[in-house]
Design a protein around this motif. Structure first.
Motif, mmCIF file in Angstrom:
data_model
loop_
_atom_site.group_PDB
_atom_site.id
_atom_site.type_symbol
_atom_site.label_atom_id
_atom_site.label_comp_id
_atom_site.label_asym_id
_atom_site.label_seq_id
_atom_site.Cartn_x
_atom_site.Cartn_y
_atom_site.Cartn_z
ATOM 1 N N ALA A 1 14.383 -18.222 88.920
ATOM 2 C CA ALA A 1 14.290 -17.029 89.895
ATOM 3 C C ALA A 1 14.617 -17.183 91.273
ATOM 4 C CB ALA A 1 13.298 -16.071 89.575
ATOM 5 N N VAL A 2 13.794 -18.231 91.886
ATOM 6 C CA VAL A 2 13.753 -18.511 93.162
ATOM 7 C C VAL A 2 15.193 -18.974 93.564
ATOM 8 C CG1 VAL A 2 12.932 -19.949 94.989
ATOM 9 C CG2 VAL A 2 11.374 -18.656 93.554
ATOM 10 N N GLU A 3 15.474 -19.938 92.738
ATOM 11 C CA GLU A 3 17.080 -20.470 93.003
ATOM 12 C C GLU A 3 18.041 -19.373 92.979
ATOM 13 O OE1 GLU A 3 17.851 -23.390 94.333
ATOM 14 O OE2 GLU A 3 15.367 -23.471 94.381
ATOM 15 N N ALA A 4 17.943 -18.394 92.201
ATOM 16 C CA ALA A 4 19.045 -17.354 92.106
ATOM 17 C C ALA A 4 18.911 -16.383 93.516
ATOM 18 C CB ALA A 4 18.904 -16.656 90.783
ATOM 19 N N ALA A 5 17.359 -16.327 93.558
ATOM 20 C CA ALA A 5 17.267 -15.448 94.794
ATOM 21 C C ALA A 5 17.976 -15.966 96.163
ATOM 22 C CB ALA A 5 15.769 -15.119 94.952
ATOM 23 N N LYS A 6 17.686 -17.296 96.171
ATOM 24 C CA LYS A 6 17.885 -18.152 97.494
ATOM 25 C C LYS A 6 19.741 -17.989 97.572
ATOM 26 C CE LYS A 6 14.313 -21.412 97.843
ATOM 27 N NZ LYS A 6 14.076 -22.854 98.008
ATOM 28 N N LYS A 7 20.407 -18.190 96.388
ATOM 29 C CA LYS A 7 21.851 -17.927 96.313
ATOM 30 C C LYS A 7 22.383 -16.705 96.571
ATOM 31 C CE LYS A 7 22.583 -21.813 93.112
ATOM 32 N NZ LYS A 7 23.096 -22.126 92.043
ATOM 33 N N ALA A 8 21.681 -15.645 96.057
ATOM 34 C CA ALA A 8 22.070 -14.235 96.318
ATOM 35 C C ALA A 8 21.805 -13.818 97.673
ATOM 36 C CB ALA A 8 21.308 -13.236 95.362
ATOM 37 N N LEU A 9 20.908 -14.199 98.564
ATOM 38 C CA LEU A 9 20.584 -13.920 99.721
ATOM 39 C C LEU A 9 21.579 -14.689 100.748
ATOM 40 C CD1 LEU A 9 16.647 -13.950 99.919
ATOM 41 C CD2 LEU A 9 17.914 -11.960 100.288
ATOM 42 N N ALA A 10 21.806 -15.803 100.506
ATOM 43 C CA ALA A 10 22.809 -16.565 101.202
ATOM 44 C C ALA A 10 24.253 -16.078 101.206
ATOM 45 C CB ALA A 10 22.709 -17.997 100.884
ATOM 46 N N GLN A 11 24.456 -15.579 100.211
ATOM 47 C CA GLN A 11 25.881 -14.870 100.109
ATOM 48 C C GLN A 11 25.949 -13.813 100.795
ATOM 49 O OE1 GLN A 11 26.348 -14.345 95.674
ATOM 50 N NE2 GLN A 11 26.642 -16.436 95.375
ATOM 51 N N ARG A 12 24.998 -13.162 101.063
ATOM 52 C CA ARG A 12 24.857 -11.806 101.759
ATOM 53 C C ARG A 12 24.405 -12.092 103.424
ATOM 54 N NH1 ARG A 12 24.304 -11.596 96.840
ATOM 55 N NH2 ARG A 12 25.363 -10.064 95.524
ATOM 56 N N GLY A 13 24.139 -13.292 103.677
ATOM 57 C CA GLY A 13 23.747 -13.700 105.051
ATOM 58 C C GLY A 13 22.274 -13.050 105.400
ATOM 59 N N LEU A 14 21.411 -13.055 104.202
ATOM 60 C CA LEU A 14 19.993 -12.509 104.495
ATOM 61 C C LEU A 14 19.005 -13.774 104.049
ATOM 62 C CD1 LEU A 14 20.678 -9.292 102.069
ATOM 63 C CD2 LEU A 14 20.783 -9.161 104.835
ATOM 64 N N GLY A 15 18.045 -13.195 104.779
ATOM 65 C CA GLY A 15 16.796 -14.158 104.420
ATOM 66 C C GLY A 15 15.467 -13.602 103.840
ATOM 67 N N PRO A 16 14.433 -14.355 103.669
ATOM 68 C CA PRO A 16 13.362 -13.752 102.856
ATOM 69 C C PRO A 16 12.641 -12.334 103.823
ATOM 70 C CG PRO A 16 13.172 -16.141 102.818
ATOM 71 C CD PRO A 16 14.390 -15.677 103.714
ATOM 72 N N LYS A 17 12.958 -12.532 105.172
ATOM 73 C CA LYS A 17 12.289 -11.332 105.982
ATOM 74 C C LYS A 17 13.247 -10.111 105.606
ATOM 75 C CE LYS A 17 9.765 -14.110 108.908
ATOM 76 N NZ LYS A 17 8.600 -14.510 108.207
ATOM 77 N N ASP A 18 14.324 -10.160 105.027
ATOM 78 C CA ASP A 18 15.310 -9.027 104.864
ATOM 79 C C ASP A 18 14.901 -8.199 103.627
ATOM 80 O OD1 ASP A 18 16.853 -9.159 107.093
ATOM 81 O OD2 ASP A 18 17.582 -11.143 106.235
ATOM 82 N N VAL A 19 13.900 -8.838 102.943
ATOM 83 C CA VAL A 19 13.576 -8.467 101.335
ATOM 84 C C VAL A 19 12.238 -7.431 101.597
ATOM 85 C CG1 VAL A 19 12.670 -9.003 99.158
ATOM 86 C CG2 VAL A 19 14.394 -10.378 100.391
ATOM 87 N N ASP A 20 12.638 -6.358 101.007
ATOM 88 C CA ASP A 20 11.221 -5.121 100.903
ATOM 89 C C ASP A 20 10.574 -5.125 99.765
ATOM 90 O OD1 ASP A 20 11.884 -4.210 103.662
ATOM 91 O OD2 ASP A 20 13.443 -3.329 102.612
ATOM 92 N N ALA A 21 11.067 -5.719 98.661
ATOM 93 C CA ALA A 21 10.634 -5.525 97.309
ATOM 94 C C ALA A 21 11.356 -6.687 96.260
ATOM 95 C CB ALA A 21 10.503 -4.100 96.622
ATOM 96 N N ILE A 22 10.492 -7.237 95.207
ATOM 97 C CA ILE A 22 11.325 -8.050 94.545
ATOM 98 C C ILE A 22 10.835 -7.379 93.030
ATOM 99 C CG2 ILE A 22 11.245 -10.125 93.697
ATOM 100 C CD1 ILE A 22 10.338 -11.354 96.425
ATOM 101 N N ILE A 23 12.014 -7.255 92.461
ATOM 102 C CA ILE A 23 11.864 -6.892 90.709
ATOM 103 C C ILE A 23 12.398 -8.178 89.878
ATOM 104 C CG2 ILE A 23 12.204 -5.153 89.085
ATOM 105 C CD1 ILE A 23 12.677 -3.114 91.266
ATOM 106 N N VAL A 24 11.537 -8.686 89.064
ATOM 107 C CA VAL A 24 12.124 -9.519 88.220
ATOM 108 C C VAL A 24 11.981 -9.307 86.703
ATOM 109 C CG1 VAL A 24 11.573 -11.818 87.340
ATOM 110 C CG2 VAL A 24 11.168 -11.428 89.621
#
Length: 139
Positions: free
Chosen positions: A31-54
């Motif tokens: 999940a973390v690897e998928a999240a990192k890829k998704a965030l990078a594709q959108r030019g975002l980082g962990p600080k741009d996340v408000d909530a996580i649903i798995v």
């Protein structure tokens, strides 16, 4: 392990390949690897996340939730999250129209992840199911 071959599987379920994680790789790791890829594709980082649903049926453990483990591993401090256990539909459930009446409707940075390590629960002597499921994640 079972009486089958690639042609038999492809003809019945259309699956060409399945991925199986190495021993010790957890659902949250995928999940973390998928999240990192998704965030990078959108030019975002962990600080741009408000909530996580798995969405998962193979959490690392029952408590804390896999979403909390992902939050920690991503370094997304102060982010809240939860797991959905709805099998194949868990990844799309957060996008349902009913979401608009939930607290999720008021936040914009929701990271939705579908992740499973199905190899941890599949009986590889059961040809009816073992040819269908593999391990993977998407965000």
């Amino acid at each position: 392990m079972v009486d089958t071959n690639n042609e038999w599987i492809l003809a019945r379920v259309g699956i060409r390949e399945r991925h199986i994680v190495d021993k010790g790789v957890a659902t949250s790791d995928l999940a973390v690897e998928a999240a990192k890829k998704a965030l990078a594709q959108r030019g975002l980082g962990p600080k741009d996340v408000d909530a996580i649903i798995v969405g998962t049926v193979t959490p690392d453990m029952l408590f804390p939730s896999t979403a909390c483990l992902v939050q920690h591993k991503l370094g997304a401090e102060g982010v809240w999250g939860f797991d959905l256990s709805a099998a194949c539909s868990a990844f799309i459930t957060p996008f349902k129209p009913e979401r608009n009446s939930s607290p999720l409707a008021r936040i914009s940075g929701v990271l939705v992840i579908g992740a499973d390590v199905m190899s941890s629960i599949i009986d590889y002597t059961d040809r009816a199911t073992c040819v269908i499921f593999g391990d993977g994640a998407g965000a």
